[in-house]
Design an enzyme around this catalytic site. Structure first.
Site, PDB file in Angstrom:
ATOM      1  N   SER A  19      33.710  69.977  71.063  1.00  0.00           N
ATOM      2  CA  SER A  19      34.988  69.986  70.349  1.00  0.00           C
ATOM      3  C   SER A  19      35.400  68.587  69.885  1.00  0.00           C
ATOM      4  O   SER A  19      34.708  67.955  69.112  1.00  0.00           O
ATOM      5  CB  SER A  19      36.055  70.645  71.230  1.00  0.00           C
ATOM      6  OG  SER A  19      37.245  70.863  70.533  1.00  0.00           O
ATOM      7  N   ASP A  45      39.165  69.052  63.761  1.00  0.00           N
ATOM      8  CA  ASP A  45      38.461  68.376  64.846  1.00  0.00           C
ATOM      9  C   ASP A  45      36.969  68.656  64.716  1.00  0.00           C
ATOM     10  O   ASP A  45      36.522  69.301  63.763  1.00  0.00           O
ATOM     11  CB  ASP A  45      39.010  68.808  66.217  1.00  0.00           C
ATOM     12  CG  ASP A  45      38.678  70.252  66.565  1.00  0.00           C
ATOM     13  OD1 ASP A  45      38.403  71.044  65.637  1.00  0.00           O
ATOM     14  OD2 ASP A  45      38.691  70.584  67.763  1.00  0.00           O
ATOM     15  N   ASP A  83      34.728  70.594  66.046  1.00  0.00           N
ATOM     16  CA  ASP A  83      34.140  71.930  65.939  1.00  0.00           C
ATOM     17  C   ASP A  83      34.963  72.875  65.085  1.00  0.00           C
ATOM     18  O   ASP A  83      34.628  74.055  64.962  1.00  0.00           O
ATOM     19  CB  ASP A  83      33.894  72.529  67.328  1.00  0.00           C
ATOM     20  CG  ASP A  83      35.156  72.985  68.040  1.00  0.00           C
ATOM     21  OD1 ASP A  83      36.219  72.411  67.771  1.00  0.00           O
ATOM     22  OD2 ASP A  83      35.065  73.914  68.860  1.00  0.00           O
ATOM     23  N   ASP A 132      38.059  74.192  65.294  1.00  0.00           N
ATOM     24  CA  ASP A 132      39.036  75.182  65.751  1.00  0.00           C
ATOM     25  C   ASP A 132      40.448  74.619  65.828  1.00  0.00           C
ATOM     26  O   ASP A 132      41.384  75.339  66.183  1.00  0.00           O
ATOM     27  CB  ASP A 132      38.618  75.808  67.088  1.00  0.00           C
ATOM     28  CG  ASP A 132      38.553  74.818  68.243  1.00  0.00           C
ATOM     29  OD1 ASP A 132      38.795  73.612  68.015  1.00  0.00           O
ATOM     30  OD2 ASP A 132      38.246  75.240  69.374  1.00  0.00           O
TER      31      ASP A 132
END
Length: 445
Positions: free
Chosen positions: A101, A240, A242, A244
């Site tokens: 992430s 960000d 990743d 999400d």
């Protein structure tokens, strides 16, 4: 039962340490294959972000799954919510994301989606952990899984995202700076906006395996703030690593956080539909956000911090909107998990539909000053149960009255107590937070 390997969002850590090694991930792939795929021909899809270690862990997962007799479909670099969507629409038995992430490239992690595109329930994670304790056995050669690559995955996901905007709704005339954090949205994020006719200026779209989240993206919006002002753009969007989470920057260079974005989405849906069933925030959601929703007569509830808990409370209440001030926003009328691109399009729809600027739209909500300090304590210290601390908290709550909040929360990952005080006056909130922090330090000796 307590979990040995899984945290609140899969398995994450420093590459080469603990469970973030190719040896463990190989066994993890095998265990997942044994638990989630029960019959020949069952398949699991794997996606990843752009960090360099993703190649290594992709190969390890692939080998473990194939050894368990599971077919594998490789997506390459794709946002986490894209993998949730494709798991569901490709009728896979599970989806696996290789990502840490918003963490730096030195970290990585593995997280999972069930066949319906949702996070795995606790009982399935426990079943996988139990399988990890067994010796790894490879199926007969004739039953080994097969591997193929899905080359049209980005296009499938872009078309899905575009459906978040009503037919005929265009972003023509908007100049948008998009910061993809050198992460998983670096292709699909800008392309989605361009296909909706926005004038897109990109940054953070040159991943090299080492620069993910480095001084860019939603956790470091300063570069985007400057770029929006330099370009004279209408707004900026920061994802960000990743994909999400999402934050915005308005035309004045001011950050618009997750609470404000949720307010804008809820306010717009209220105007369009006449009602919003309710919104789920977290214990960290700003009190100004709650009061603004109250003004609109929109129900609000707080979940524990973490998207898993937000989603659970949304489902229990039958509500379709929720999220965190970090920018992790779930629009369950469209998708099954937090999705930065979907949330961004919801906000952009509000902008173009209303004809108002982002700065104007967020002005309906006034954030309260919120001060938080992390107080380090000795491991195992039970300071939270101390009567003197409870009395100190009660005095602060009395001083704040109905226009403020106090939250003391132990960290789940380190010996730290997070002390948060929120109220209308910045100086008062700062003083009260400092006093409570000092009380925690005094009692934790």
């Amino acid at each position: 039962m307590s979990r040995k390997y899984f945290g609140t969002d899969g398995i994450r850590g420093r590459v080469g340490e603990g469970n973030i090694t190719p040896e463990f991930v190989l066994r993890l792939g095998w265990a997942v294959g044994r638990v989630l795929a029960k019959a020949p021909g069952d398949k699991v899809i794997i996606g990843k972000d752009t960090r360099i270690s993703g190649y290594m862990f992709e190969s390890a997962l692939e080998a473990g799954l194939v050894a368990a007799g599971v077919d594998v479909r490789l997506l390459g670099p794709m946002p986490t919510p894209a993998i949730a969507y494709l798991t569901r629409t490709m009728k896979a038995d599970a989806g696996i994301v290789i990502s840490a992430s918003h963490n730096p490239f030195e970290d990585n992690g593995i997280k999972f989606f069930s066949a319906n595109g949702c996070k795995l329930p606790d009982e399935v994670e426990l079943e996988i952990e139990a399988q990890l304790e067994k010796p790894m056995e490879t199926v007969d050669s004739a039953r080994l899984g097969k591997v193929s690559r899905i080359n049209d995955a980005p296009g499938r996901y872009i078309e899905f995202c575009k459906r978040a905007m009503p037919i005929g709704c265009s972003l023509d005339g908007l100049t948008i700076v998009v910061d993809c954090a050198h992460g998983a949205t670096y292709q699909v994020g800008p392309q989605t906006l361009r296909e909706l006719d926005a004038n897109v200026i990109t940054m953070g779209t040159s991943p090299d395996g080492l620069n993910i989240n480095k001084e860019v993206g939603s956790t470091a919006p300063q570069a985007l703030q400057k770029r929006v002002l330099d370009e004279g753009a209408d707004l900026g969007i920061a994802f960000d690593g990743d994909g999400d989470r999402v934050l915005f920057v308005d035309h004045r260079g001011e950050v618009v956080d997750g609470d404000e974005l949720l307010f804008i989405i809820a306010q717009h849906e209220m105007l369009r539909n006449g009602a919003v069933s309710g919104v789920v925030g977290t214990l960290m959601s700003n009190m100004g956000f709650e009061l603004a929703l109250n003004e609109l007569e929109i129900p609000f509830a707080r979940a524990k911090v973490g998207d898993r808990y937000v989603k659970e409370l949304m489902e229990s209440r039958g509500w379709q909107l929720g999220g965190e001030n970090s920018g992790h926003i779930i629009c369950s009328d469209i998708t099954s998990t937090g999705d930065g691109i979907i949330a961004a399009l919801k906000v952009l729809h509000a902008v173009v539909d209303s004809g108002r600027s982002l700065a104007d739209l967020k002005s309906g909500m006034s954030k309260f000053p919120q001060i938080m300090e992390n107080v380090r304590i000795k491991p195992g210290c039970e300071v939270m149960e101390h009567d003197e601390l409870k009395a100190a908290v009660a005095l602060v709550e009395k001083e704040l009255g109905s226009r403020g909040r106090v939250l003391l929360r132990p960290s789940g990952t380190e010996p730290v107590i997070r002390v948060m005080v929120e109220g209308e006056c910045h100086d008062t909130v700062t003083r009260l937070c400092r006093g409570l922090s000092e009380k925690v330090q005094q009692l934790a000796v």
